[in-house]
Design an enzyme around this catalytic site. Sequence first.
Site, PDB file in Angstrom:
ATOM      1  N   THR A 121       0.846  -1.196   0.000  1.00 25.68           N
ATOM      2  CA  THR A 121       0.000   0.000   0.000  1.00 25.68           C
ATOM      3  C   THR A 121       0.883   1.247   0.000  1.00 25.68           C
ATOM      4  O   THR A 121       1.759   1.392   0.840  1.00 25.68           O
ATOM      5  CB  THR A 121      -0.921  -0.039   1.235  1.00 25.68           C
ATOM      6  N   HIS A 146      -7.229 -10.887  -1.246  1.00 24.32           N
ATOM      7  CA  HIS A 146      -6.641 -10.455   0.035  1.00 24.32           C
ATOM      8  C   HIS A 146      -7.535 -10.960   1.165  1.00 24.32           C
ATOM      9  O   HIS A 146      -8.585 -10.386   1.441  1.00 24.32           O
ATOM     10  CB  HIS A 146      -6.545  -8.939   0.046  1.00 24.32           C
ATOM     11  N   ASN A 161      -4.551  -9.952   7.140  1.00 24.47           N
ATOM     12  CA  ASN A 161      -4.307  -8.671   7.801  1.00 24.47           C
ATOM     13  C   ASN A 161      -5.535  -7.992   8.407  1.00 24.47           C
ATOM     14  O   ASN A 161      -5.596  -6.769   8.517  1.00 24.47           O
ATOM     15  CB  ASN A 161      -3.584  -7.707   6.843  1.00 24.47           C
ATOM     16  N   TYR A 170      -8.665  -7.668   7.408  1.00 28.49           N
ATOM     17  CA  TYR A 170      -9.685  -7.024   6.581  1.00 28.49           C
ATOM     18  C   TYR A 170     -10.918  -7.936   6.459  1.00 28.49           C
ATOM     19  O   TYR A 170     -11.026  -8.944   7.159  1.00 28.49           O
ATOM     20  CB  TYR A 170      -9.079  -6.612   5.235  1.00 28.49           C
ATOM     21  N   ASN A 204      -4.401  -5.205  12.568  1.00 33.91           N
ATOM     22  CA  ASN A 204      -5.736  -4.608  12.662  1.00 33.91           C
ATOM     23  C   ASN A 204      -6.604  -5.292  13.716  1.00 33.91           C
ATOM     24  O   ASN A 204      -7.817  -5.445  13.537  1.00 33.91           O
ATOM     25  CB  ASN A 204      -6.419  -4.594  11.288  1.00 33.91           C
TER      26      ASN A 204
HETATM   27  C1  8OZ Z   1      -0.307  -0.683   5.141  1.00 39.16           C
HETATM   28  C2  8OZ Z   1      -1.143   0.414   5.237  1.00 39.16           C
HETATM   29  C3  8OZ Z   1      -2.460   0.297   4.854  1.00 39.16           C
HETATM   30  C4  8OZ Z   1      -2.944  -0.901   4.377  1.00 39.16           C
HETATM   31  C5  8OZ Z   1      -2.329  -4.585   4.446  1.00 39.16           C
HETATM   32  C6  8OZ Z   1      -3.356  -3.349   2.669  1.00 39.16           C
HETATM   33  O1  8OZ Z   1      -1.778  -4.571   5.554  1.00 39.16           O
HETATM   34  C7  8OZ Z   1      -2.633  -3.305   3.771  1.00 39.16           C
HETATM   35  C8  8OZ Z   1      -2.117  -2.019   4.281  1.00 39.16           C
HETATM   36  C9  8OZ Z   1      -0.787  -1.897   4.677  1.00 39.16           C
HETATM   37  O2  8OZ Z   1      -2.666  -5.640   3.911  1.00 39.16           O
END
Ligand code: 8OZ
Length: 368
Positions: free
Chosen positions: A27, A177, A180, A182, A237
């Site tokens: 990113t 994806h 992480n 999401y 996260n």
């Molecule tokens: C860093 C900052 C924002 C998003 C991920 C898409 O960790 C990200 C991400 C990484 O998978």
Amino acid sequence: MSDLKLFTPTRVGAVELKNRIVMAPLTRNRARAEDDAPFEIHAKYYGQRAGAGLIITEASQISPQGKGYAWTPGIHSEAQVEGWRRVTDAVHAKGGKIVLQLWHVGRISHPVLQPGGADPVAPSAIAANSKTFDGERFVDTPRPRALAVDEIPGIVADYRNAAENAKRAGFDGVEVHAANGYLIDQFLRDGSNKRDDQYGGSVENRVRFLREVMDAVVSVWGGDRVGVRLSPFSNANDIADSDPQATFSHVIKVLNGYGLAYLHLVEGQTGGPRDIPEGGDLAALYGLFDGARMGNNGYDRASAIDAVKADTLDLVAFGRPFISNPDLVDRLLQDTSLNALDPDTLYGGGEKGYTDYPSLAEGSIAAE
Ligand code: 8OZ
């Protein structure tokens, strides 16, 4: 096999790669502010890195709702398809291969980034103790709204549409994806998924959303042009699961049903220590998978050579080293020094810290 195996061609699914070194998804928050489209600088940046056997693009939202940070690119509009077409043309012109990473952030967003200022959505109305960047400042991620069961087909349709858009944009395939913390990861884990319908509870139910996404994406591309990224032992996260080894063993067995190009694992904490918690076993997870194994997180020249030589991995993905070294593959092959990374230009901005890191040839011209 020799130390050179890392640098030899291979085939993953239907895609021929000139070496086993992958540019990890990164990113960079440089999409055009008005329409979240990539443009010339993205074509230049990815084109410069076409020496990789495979490039995985930065995560790209499948829909306006899938967006969680300022200036991340999308793959849901014509302007975005056109911008990505410039990127794939630039990479292909240099003999590279590139797949697009399909992304929905779920609860890792903020109303100021959502259509109509809506609350972000998630499997359950549980806030992540995390932050996002809204274009001006870092903000806490608020309590999301739990998705109604009849909203889920619409999100799956957004994945299908995004996969079709990626095809029109000229990609060689897509990566889902599912890592992480999401949206897909939020469904997979029992810390963020407290649903009592067919999408929650048992691991079979928690993996249902991923299955539906895979059905949609594979129907567009065929399994042999699709990869999946998981981060089984990462708490990125604020994601949590009571038994990640069991959860992800099941996930990987399900993924085997799709004949995928590759499985991509973030080893340890995303962008952090490679430590695996008590009871975790990465080798066992890789061992369950039928296709090519891609590993990521903190690899260097020696550990990447060893992993491929020992047949622990088929492919090694490098993240930060690819930011500061457009010609990373040449540098690893020649065992030369690497450019240092400038942490101040990682996220946002323009060409500085993006397209201006020198290759070896340029570096030597500059030094003369
Ligand atoms: C860093 C900052 C924002 C998003 C991920 C898409 O960790 C990200 C991400 C990484 O998978």
